[in-house]
Design an enzyme around this catalytic site. Sequence first.
Site, PDB file in Angstrom:
ATOM      1  NE  ARG A   1      39.555  38.505   8.702  1.00  0.00           N
ATOM      2  CZ  ARG A   1      40.332  37.634   9.337  1.00  0.00           C
ATOM      3  NH1 ARG A   1      41.619  37.886   9.472  1.00  0.00           N
ATOM      4  NH2 ARG A   1      39.827  36.517   9.834  1.00  0.00           N
TER       5      ARG A   1
ATOM      6  CE  LYS B   1      33.881  37.506  14.293  1.00  0.00           C
ATOM      7  NZ  LYS B   1      34.721  37.900  15.458  1.00  0.00           N
TER       8      LYS B   1
ATOM      9  NE  ARG C   1      38.516  32.039  20.239  1.00  0.00           N
ATOM     10  CZ  ARG C   1      38.413  33.072  19.423  1.00  0.00           C
ATOM     11  NH1 ARG C   1      37.236  33.636  19.231  1.00  0.00           N
ATOM     12  NH2 ARG C   1      39.477  33.552  18.809  1.00  0.00           N
TER      13      ARG C   1
ATOM     14  NE  ARG D   1      40.082  30.005  15.573  1.00  0.00           N
ATOM     15  CZ  ARG D   1      38.894  30.564  15.774  1.00  0.00           C
ATOM     16  NH1 ARG D   1      38.769  31.541  16.650  1.00  0.00           N
ATOM     17  NH2 ARG D   1      37.833  30.159  15.108  1.00  0.00           N
TER      18      ARG D   1
ATOM     19  NE  ARG E   1      43.358  37.305  16.359  1.00  0.00           N
ATOM     20  CZ  ARG E   1      42.703  36.269  16.895  1.00  0.00           C
ATOM     21  NH1 ARG E   1      43.181  35.664  17.974  1.00  0.00           N
ATOM     22  NH2 ARG E   1      41.570  35.865  16.358  1.00  0.00           N
TER      23      ARG E   1
END
Length: 257
Positions: A122, A47, A161, A203, A214
């Site tokens: 969410r 995303k 990432r 992160r 998650r």
Amino acid sequence: LKFCMGHFLIGSASMDCFSGCMSFLGLKQSSKGRKVVMLFGPPGAGKGTHAPKIESRMESPNLSTGDMLREAVAKGTDVGLAAKKIMNEGGLVSDEIVVGIIKDRITGSDCSKGFILDGFPRTVKQAEMLDVMLSKTGDKVDCVIEFNVPDEILEERICGRWIHKASGRSYHVKFAPPKSLQGRSPSVETMKDDATGEPLMQRPDDTAQALVKRLKEYHAQTEPILSRYKTVTHKINANQAMDKVWTDIDKVLPHLN
């Protein structure tokens, strides 16, 4: 010449008068033609990689709940102050406050053509509250893009990432490295944003251990939302080359009027 609440107004002020009357009477003002796009997908689905291109294509901002919350707190808005009080006390910001922050944000002039929601809603409850809020301005969700990637592929994506915090630009040590890496080991010294040269960051929850939790939350709480928007949901195979992913996204984005 316009009459409003016992006062006569002339010229451009008449529009403010009209807005005030509409609000006072509980009537909704239509924001015709405004396009509302949602980005859905598990962490690491891509995303963040494609959001800037979607912003450019839609000529509309990508709204992150985290960024909007920080902005509302910094500006000292009513909902921002309410959120700050809760956060200072160590509590979780309520759905009502988050929806209120979105409601304030989408009045901005940059949202006149529409906006993109990334990371919200969410839960089904949040989706229900969002739809009620949008209906009051004549808006609705026009397009939901679901980035679909098998769970087993996501760990490599997540752990490699890096992001540029200020802009939200996303990089990956293997799939989308910054120019500064040049085949070296990733670190704050070698991972720099292409546009600004500023250091990138990882992160805290971009770890294999955090990913398990998650993904569980995403499948249990977030995926059920898609059935609510099934008539406007487009499932994108995000487990293919980035240019092919973008081609598939571009085909389903709503056209601007």
